[in-house]
Every structure is written in C-alpha cells, then in structure tokens.
Design a protein around this motif. Sequence first.
Motif, short mmCIF file in Angstrom:
data_model
loop_
_atom_site.label_atom_id
_atom_site.label_comp_id
_atom_site.label_asym_id
_atom_site.label_seq_id
_atom_site.Cartn_x
_atom_site.Cartn_y
_atom_site.Cartn_z
N ALA A 12 0.84 -1.20 0.00
CA ALA A 12 0.00 0.00 0.00
C ALA A 12 0.87 1.25 0.00
CB ALA A 12 -0.93 0.00 1.21
N ASP A 13 0.32 2.33 -0.54
CA ASP A 13 1.12 3.54 -0.72
C ASP A 13 0.20 4.75 -0.83
OD1 ASP A 13 3.29 5.37 -1.66
OD2 ASP A 13 4.35 3.49 -2.07
N GLU A 14 0.80 5.89 -1.16
CA GLU A 14 0.10 7.14 -1.41
C GLU A 14 0.14 7.43 -2.91
OE1 GLU A 14 2.60 9.80 0.69
OE2 GLU A 14 2.03 9.09 2.69
N PRO A 15 -0.71 8.36 -3.39
CA PRO A 15 -0.58 8.78 -4.79
C PRO A 15 0.81 9.34 -5.06
CG PRO A 15 -2.68 9.52 -3.88
CD PRO A 15 -1.88 8.98 -2.72
N VAL A 16 1.39 8.95 -6.18
CA VAL A 16 2.75 9.32 -6.53
C VAL A 16 2.73 10.15 -7.81
CG1 VAL A 16 5.06 8.46 -7.12
CG2 VAL A 16 3.63 7.20 -5.48
N CYS A 22 -1.33 8.24 -9.32
CA CYS A 22 -1.80 6.92 -8.88
C CYS A 22 -0.86 6.37 -7.81
CB CYS A 22 -1.82 5.94 -10.05
SG CYS A 22 -3.02 6.33 -11.34
N THR A 23 -1.36 5.46 -7.00
CA THR A 23 -0.48 4.68 -6.14
C THR A 23 0.20 3.61 -7.00
OG1 THR A 23 -2.14 3.02 -5.59
CG2 THR A 23 -2.07 5.01 -4.21
N PRO A 24 1.31 3.03 -6.53
CA PRO A 24 1.90 1.92 -7.28
C PRO A 24 0.93 0.77 -7.52
CG PRO A 24 3.50 2.75 -5.71
CD PRO A 24 2.20 3.46 -5.42
N LEU A 25 0.07 0.49 -6.54
CA LEU A 25 -0.90 -0.59 -6.68
C LEU A 25 -1.91 -0.28 -7.78
CD1 LEU A 25 -1.97 -3.31 -5.70
CD2 LEU A 25 -3.16 -2.12 -3.86
N ALA A 26 -2.33 0.98 -7.86
CA ALA A 26 -3.28 1.37 -8.90
C ALA A 26 -2.62 1.48 -10.27
CB ALA A 26 -3.93 2.70 -8.53
N GLY A 43 -12.32 -4.11 0.89
CA GLY A 43 -12.47 -3.32 2.10
C GLY A 43 -11.13 -2.83 2.57
N MET A 44 -11.11 -2.24 3.75
CA MET A 44 -9.88 -1.76 4.38
C MET A 44 -9.76 -2.43 5.75
SD MET A 44 -8.72 0.43 2.11
CE MET A 44 -7.46 1.36 2.99
N VAL A 45 -8.51 -2.63 6.17
CA VAL A 45 -8.27 -3.25 7.47
C VAL A 45 -7.16 -2.49 8.18
CG1 VAL A 45 -6.71 -4.95 6.42
CG2 VAL A 45 -7.69 -5.40 8.68
N GLN A 46 -7.35 -2.29 9.47
CA GLN A 46 -6.35 -1.62 10.31
C GLN A 46 -5.48 -2.68 10.97
OE1 GLN A 46 -5.92 1.88 10.62
NE2 GLN A 46 -4.00 1.14 11.51
N ASN A 376 -7.37 -1.70 -5.34
CA ASN A 376 -6.36 -0.70 -4.97
C ASN A 376 -6.87 0.05 -3.75
OD1 ASN A 376 -8.01 1.59 -5.89
ND2 ASN A 376 -7.48 0.93 -7.98
N GLU A 377 -6.08 1.02 -3.29
CA GLU A 377 -6.42 1.71 -2.05
C GLU A 377 -7.72 2.50 -2.16
OE1 GLU A 377 -1.89 1.45 -2.38
OE2 GLU A 377 -3.57 1.96 -3.70
#
Length: 405
Positions: A12-16, A22-26, A43-46, A376-377
């Motif tokens: 997971a990452d931030e937009p680059v 996009c994030t690397p995943l996207a 979904g999302m998980v903490q 993706n995120e």
Amino acid sequence: MKYVVVLGDGMADEPVRELGGCTPLAAARTPYMDRLSRYGRLGMVQTIPEGMKPGSDTANLAVLGYDPRKYYSGRSPLEALSIGVPMKETDIAIRCNVVTLSEGEEAFGEKVILDHSASEISTEESRVLLDAVSRELADETYQFYAGTSYRHCLIWNGGRVLELTAPHDVLGQTIGQYLPEDGKLREMMQRSYDILATHPINQERKRKGLHPANCCWFWGAGTRPKLDSFQDRTGKKGIMVSAVDLLKGIAVGAGMAVAHVEGATGGLHTNYLGKAKAAVQALTEESYDFAYIHVEAPDEMGHQGSAGKKVEAIEHLDGEVIGPVVEGLEAAGEEFCLLVLPDHPTPVRVRTHTADSVPFLLYDSRVQEEHTWVYNEEEGRRAGLLVEKGYELMEMFLGDGIQAG
C-alpha cells in the motif's frame, strides 16, 4: 475448501506524482487481482493497533489472527525462532542488520545511514561478514547468529528490552541521535564498523558499484515469544511460504510448517513462481488447508524510494504468484478462498512504514456475483467496509472456523 493468503509486504502507498497521481498498486498492471476483484469483496483493514509501531511483525501477527497487544514480544525473537536460536527465558533477542554507512573522515556519530540492506546483500557474503564481527565481539553475554541476506540476530544473555531505532526509519540521516543508549551496544556497533569497513568483501562490493555492508545495526529487541497453535485456533493445517526470517519465525511459533523455496531472497528478483508452486503443491498434494505466501519485494522497493520498482514488484506478485496459485487450484478442481492484502503501507515518499489502514481483497471461488471494482487503495475505501481490529480479518476469511481467544 483451501485457504490462501497472498501478502504483498508494504504494498500500500500514497498517490505518486511520477505515476500520474496513482499509487503503485493502482498504476501496476494486475489482471489477476482485477479479475478476482470483480467476483470478490473489497475493504480496508487496520493491521497496526493504535499506539503500536508500524511494522511487519505486529501487522503479520494481526493478519494471521493474533492480537498484537496480547502476543507481540518483539521482532527479533520471532526471527530467532526461524533460524533455530535456542532462546532462554533470560535472553533478549536483537535484530542485527548489516547496513551501509557513509565512509568519510567524520566521527562515527556523524555518519549517515545510506542503505538498511547494503544493496540487498547476499546471504553468503553477509554470513562471512557477520563471522568476522562475531570473532571479535562475541562472548558469553553476546552471541551472533546468521540469518538471511542482511537480517541477522544478536542474543544478549541476561539483557533487557531497550527502545532501539529501526534503520529503515532513518535512511539519509545522521546516526548519532539514533544510536543505542546502552554503552556496550553502542560500542559494538562502532567496533563493527572498524571491522567491516576494510573487509575484502566490502572492497570488492564497492568495485562492483554495490553498497558495502560496513556496520552492524541493532534494533527490534524482545523476549522469547509465546504463540498459540494456529491449527488449534483455526482447525486449519497451515504452511508459511516466505524468504524472510520474521515470517518463518511467526510460523514456527504458531506451529505452522515452513516451505523452503530455492531462490527466494526477499528482494525484487526473488523466485516468485517457486513460491506459488510450493503453496499449490502443499494444498493439493500434501494435505495442507491453509497457505500464507509472503512477498517482501514491494516493501523493499518502498524503502528504496523507487515507485517504478515498486510497481514492478506488484506486477511480479500478480503475474507470478497470484495467477499461478489461482490457475493451479482451479486445475486441481479445488474450491478455495483467497485473501490478498499488504501488511502495512511503505510509501515511497517517506521510505518507511506507516500505520494507515490497507486494502484487502477477499475471493471465494464458489461465488460468481460480479462487481465493477478493481483492487487498490481508493477502491478499497470506496467499498465502505473497514475492519478496525486487524486480527478479526482472519475470522472473516475463515468463516466460523476460528475460535475466540
């Protein structure tokens, strides 16, 4: 029913900016994950409990269904289990990275940490260097044990748990303020630099344009871990497929088997396909119910600050791990559930771990209800499902098979 977790460490990452926002995943081409997403649940998980440091230790414990607040006793002790260190109750295990420091005339405390992995040094070279350090520094109180690549272990007999800084958290910074407060540990780090800086292996590495592994860096201290049996908790016979001692150690502590895959290094050019084949074989030929496939490469590329290489690592994971696993299980006629997720983000912007929630993908081969999302995120957040306690995700994945505790 077979169950598979594919964990892209630090994926997971931030937009680059260089990836068009996009994030690397996207940005990555992930046809297999996209296909599974259409029939899966996002979904999302903490994975990192509030107040705990973000790391693969706490996060992977959570993903496997263990509450880190209850079961976590430090990172290095888990790795010590993996490499067969006979820890006593009085022992403290400490991670010993061989890292790259700047090599100018500055005082030791003024040096800068350049690389936490010394250009992903090979296990063979790294063991020779650790042996050189051990011959000079080991005694009845301090013993060194070799692990994989740059990741090794120091056992401190009769020691105490100290707050120590992870090297990948302070890349590019002057090390003085991050050195151990304990005088003996600090002295051993400085002496390791004196031993390693001129070692022939490091001289040869520099001639090849590689970073020298010129210092031992201590962090991740903890006591002997105590994990409940994964099979007793879940009713599933499990196997771990990973190149990383930490994950192997968690598996050993949880009573899971560990697959040994030739060429699995934890780096960008690891044997991805070998990991997939090992998992499929265990599930279809060796009576295992559950396989946990851990891929370290996205995390390493995040630490390097390389968005392009992180995209490459994710594409390898999709095409050479997820694809062969899905196709192998389908060819064998197995019904299966697949969980894809990172353990934590490792954004290329900060080059270290963060505690943000991460996207997950749940796929059940029996379900054919089609959706429009991809994995993706952003899509994970848009799906609207948040698992706030990461260790509860395993219960969702396995259904009613996991026992409370």
